[in-house]
Scaffold this motif. Structure first.
Motif, PDB file in Angstrom:
ATOM      1  N   ALA A 136       0.835  -1.208   0.000  1.00 34.94           N
ATOM      2  CA  ALA A 136       0.000   0.000   0.000  1.00 34.94           C
ATOM      3  C   ALA A 136       0.865   1.252   0.000  1.00 34.94           C
ATOM      4  CB  ALA A 136      -0.930  -0.009   1.206  1.00 34.94           C
ATOM      5  N   TYR A 137       1.939   1.238   0.798  1.00 33.30           N
ATOM      6  CA  TYR A 137       2.842   2.396   0.823  1.00 33.30           C
ATOM      7  C   TYR A 137       3.517   2.603  -0.536  1.00 33.30           C
ATOM      8  CZ  TYR A 137       2.446   2.703   5.901  1.00 33.30           C
ATOM      9  OH  TYR A 137       1.981   2.855   7.161  1.00 33.30           O
ATOM     10  N   LEU A 138       3.943   1.507  -1.156  1.00 35.06           N
ATOM     11  CA  LEU A 138       4.566   1.624  -2.470  1.00 35.06           C
ATOM     12  C   LEU A 138       3.575   2.144  -3.510  1.00 35.06           C
ATOM     13  CD1 LEU A 138       6.755  -1.601  -2.618  1.00 35.06           C
ATOM     14  CD2 LEU A 138       7.530   0.762  -2.456  1.00 35.06           C
ATOM     15  N   PHE A 139       2.336   1.691  -3.435  1.00 35.78           N
ATOM     16  CA  PHE A 139       1.315   2.166  -4.374  1.00 35.78           C
ATOM     17  C   PHE A 139       1.066   3.654  -4.211  1.00 35.78           C
ATOM     18  CE2 PHE A 139      -3.155   3.065  -5.382  1.00 35.78           C
ATOM     19  CZ  PHE A 139      -3.140   2.755  -6.731  1.00 35.78           C
ATOM     20  N   VAL A 140       0.961   4.121  -2.973  1.00 38.46           N
ATOM     21  CA  VAL A 140       0.740   5.552  -2.720  1.00 38.46           C
ATOM     22  C   VAL A 140       1.948   6.363  -3.194  1.00 38.46           C
ATOM     23  CG1 VAL A 140       0.482   7.282  -0.889  1.00 38.46           C
ATOM     24  CG2 VAL A 140      -0.882   5.191  -0.831  1.00 38.46           C
ATOM     25  N   ALA A 141       3.155   5.871  -2.913  1.00 44.05           N
ATOM     26  CA  ALA A 141       4.361   6.590  -3.336  1.00 44.05           C
ATOM     27  C   ALA A 141       4.444   6.657  -4.863  1.00 44.05           C
ATOM     28  CB  ALA A 141       5.598   5.909  -2.766  1.00 44.05           C
ATOM     29  N   PHE A 142       4.156   5.546  -5.536  1.00 43.76           N
ATOM     30  CA  PHE A 142       4.198   5.529  -6.993  1.00 43.76           C
ATOM     31  C   PHE A 142       3.134   6.453  -7.581  1.00 43.76           C
ATOM     32  CE2 PHE A 142       2.968   3.754 -11.132  1.00 43.76           C
ATOM     33  CZ  PHE A 142       4.182   3.850 -11.779  1.00 43.76           C
ATOM     34  N   THR A 143       1.947   6.473  -6.992  1.00 38.87           N
ATOM     35  CA  THR A 143       0.874   7.347  -7.477  1.00 38.87           C
ATOM     36  C   THR A 143       1.250   8.818  -7.313  1.00 38.87           C
ATOM     37  OG1 THR A 143      -0.741   5.655  -6.854  1.00 38.87           O
ATOM     38  CG2 THR A 143      -1.581   7.876  -7.246  1.00 38.87           C
ATOM     39  N   LEU A 144       1.807   9.175  -6.151  1.00 34.96           N
ATOM     40  CA  LEU A 144       2.225  10.566  -5.947  1.00 34.96           C
ATOM     41  C   LEU A 144       3.363  10.950  -6.899  1.00 34.96           C
ATOM     42  CD1 LEU A 144       2.119  10.864  -2.060  1.00 34.96           C
ATOM     43  CD2 LEU A 144       0.578  11.927  -3.721  1.00 34.96           C
ATOM     44  N   LEU A 145       4.289  10.040  -7.127  1.00 35.79           N
ATOM     45  CA  LEU A 145       5.380  10.310  -8.061  1.00 35.79           C
ATOM     46  C   LEU A 145       4.837  10.522  -9.471  1.00 35.79           C
ATOM     47  CD1 LEU A 145       8.480  10.416  -8.511  1.00 35.79           C
ATOM     48  CD2 LEU A 145       8.329   7.994  -9.060  1.00 35.79           C
ATOM     49  N   ALA A 146       3.917   9.664  -9.903  1.00 38.69           N
ATOM     50  CA  ALA A 146       3.333   9.811 -11.236  1.00 38.69           C
ATOM     51  C   ALA A 146       2.572  11.128 -11.359  1.00 38.69           C
ATOM     52  CB  ALA A 146       2.403   8.627 -11.527  1.00 38.69           C
ATOM     53  N   LEU A 147       1.864  11.523 -10.317  1.00 42.36           N
ATOM     54  CA  LEU A 147       1.136  12.795 -10.333  1.00 42.36           C
ATOM     55  C   LEU A 147       2.103  13.972 -10.453  1.00 42.36           C
ATOM     56  CD1 LEU A 147      -1.622  14.242 -10.020  1.00 42.36           C
ATOM     57  CD2 LEU A 147      -1.137  14.312  -7.572  1.00 42.36           C
ATOM     58  N   CYS A 148       3.170  13.961  -9.678  1.00 42.85           N
ATOM     59  CA  CYS A 148       4.155  15.052  -9.728  1.00 42.85           C
ATOM     60  C   CYS A 148       4.829  15.131 -11.097  1.00 42.85           C
ATOM     61  CB  CYS A 148       5.203  14.874  -8.638  1.00 42.85           C
ATOM     62  SG  CYS A 148       4.557  15.108  -6.981  1.00 42.85           S
ATOM     63  N   VAL A 149       5.184  13.995 -11.661  1.00 41.98           N
ATOM     64  CA  VAL A 149       5.827  13.983 -12.975  1.00 41.98           C
ATOM     65  C   VAL A 149       4.862  14.496 -14.041  1.00 41.98           C
ATOM     66  CG1 VAL A 149       6.741  12.441 -14.762  1.00 41.98           C
ATOM     67  CG2 VAL A 149       7.507  12.210 -12.409  1.00 41.98           C
ATOM     68  N   THR A 150       3.590  14.125 -13.941  1.00 42.27           N
ATOM     69  CA  THR A 150       2.594  14.591 -14.904  1.00 42.27           C
ATOM     70  C   THR A 150       2.440  16.109 -14.842  1.00 42.27           C
ATOM     71  OG1 THR A 150       1.413  12.504 -14.714  1.00 42.27           O
ATOM     72  CG2 THR A 150       0.203  14.355 -15.654  1.00 42.27           C
ATOM     73  N   VAL A 151       2.355  16.651 -13.636  1.00 41.43           N
ATOM     74  CA  VAL A 151       2.237  18.110 -13.485  1.00 41.43           C
ATOM     75  C   VAL A 151       3.480  18.796 -14.023  1.00 41.43           C
ATOM     76  CG1 VAL A 151       2.126  19.961 -11.767  1.00 41.43           C
ATOM     77  CG2 VAL A 151       0.629  17.976 -11.554  1.00 41.43           C
ATOM     78  N   LEU A 152       4.651  18.269 -13.713  1.00 41.61           N
ATOM     79  CA  LEU A 152       5.898  18.874 -14.190  1.00 41.61           C
ATOM     80  C   LEU A 152       5.981  18.855 -15.709  1.00 41.61           C
ATOM     81  CD1 LEU A 152       8.664  20.043 -13.328  1.00 41.61           C
ATOM     82  CD2 LEU A 152       9.532  17.711 -13.478  1.00 41.61           C
ATOM     83  N   LEU A 153       5.632  17.741 -16.332  1.00 43.55           N
ATOM     84  CA  LEU A 153       5.679  17.665 -17.789  1.00 43.55           C
ATOM     85  C   LEU A 153       4.642  18.578 -18.436  1.00 43.55           C
ATOM     86  CD1 LEU A 153       6.268  13.867 -18.415  1.00 43.55           C
ATOM     87  CD2 LEU A 153       7.881  15.739 -18.657  1.00 43.55           C
TER      88      LEU A 153
END
Length: 101
Positions: free
Chosen positions: A8-25
């Motif tokens: 669950a922690y890995l899923f939340v971390a991966f989701t937040l990372l994907a969200l941040c990368v999407t906003v940055l791009l």
């Protein structure tokens, strides 16, 4: 952290990372819209490197560890271990490793 919650922690971390990368791009594409084709190619190249580099590092590290293990220990011979995981005996050519602390 319990092992049952690790996924669950890995899923939340991966989701937040994907969200941040999407906003940055998105910000990069909006700011550099006139160079959109060049930016797209650069993003693809960086993403490919970011995916392939860790995989290659893991593969090369495993190859190195296997080669070193074959040089350090006798190939196809396994040392019997006690309950604590220490070898019961050491071959003549092996030196005992002194722990640094």
């Amino acid at each position: 952290m319990e092992s049952s919650n690790k996924g669950a922690y890995l899923f939340v971390a991966f989701t937040l990372l994907a969200l941040c990368v999407t906003v940055l791009l998105t910000i990069i594409f909006v700011a550099l819209w006139q160079y959109k084709e060049m930016v797209a190619w650069l993003v693809l190249i960086v993403a490919t490197i970011a995916i392939l580099l860790p995989a290659l590092i893991v593969c090369f590290r495993q190859l190195d560890e296997q080669n070193l293990r074959h040089e350090r220990y006798r190939y196809r011979e396994e040392l019997p271990l006690d309950r604590a995981g220490r070898p019961l005996y050491l071959p003549e050519e092996t030196k005992e490793w002194e722990h640094p602390y």
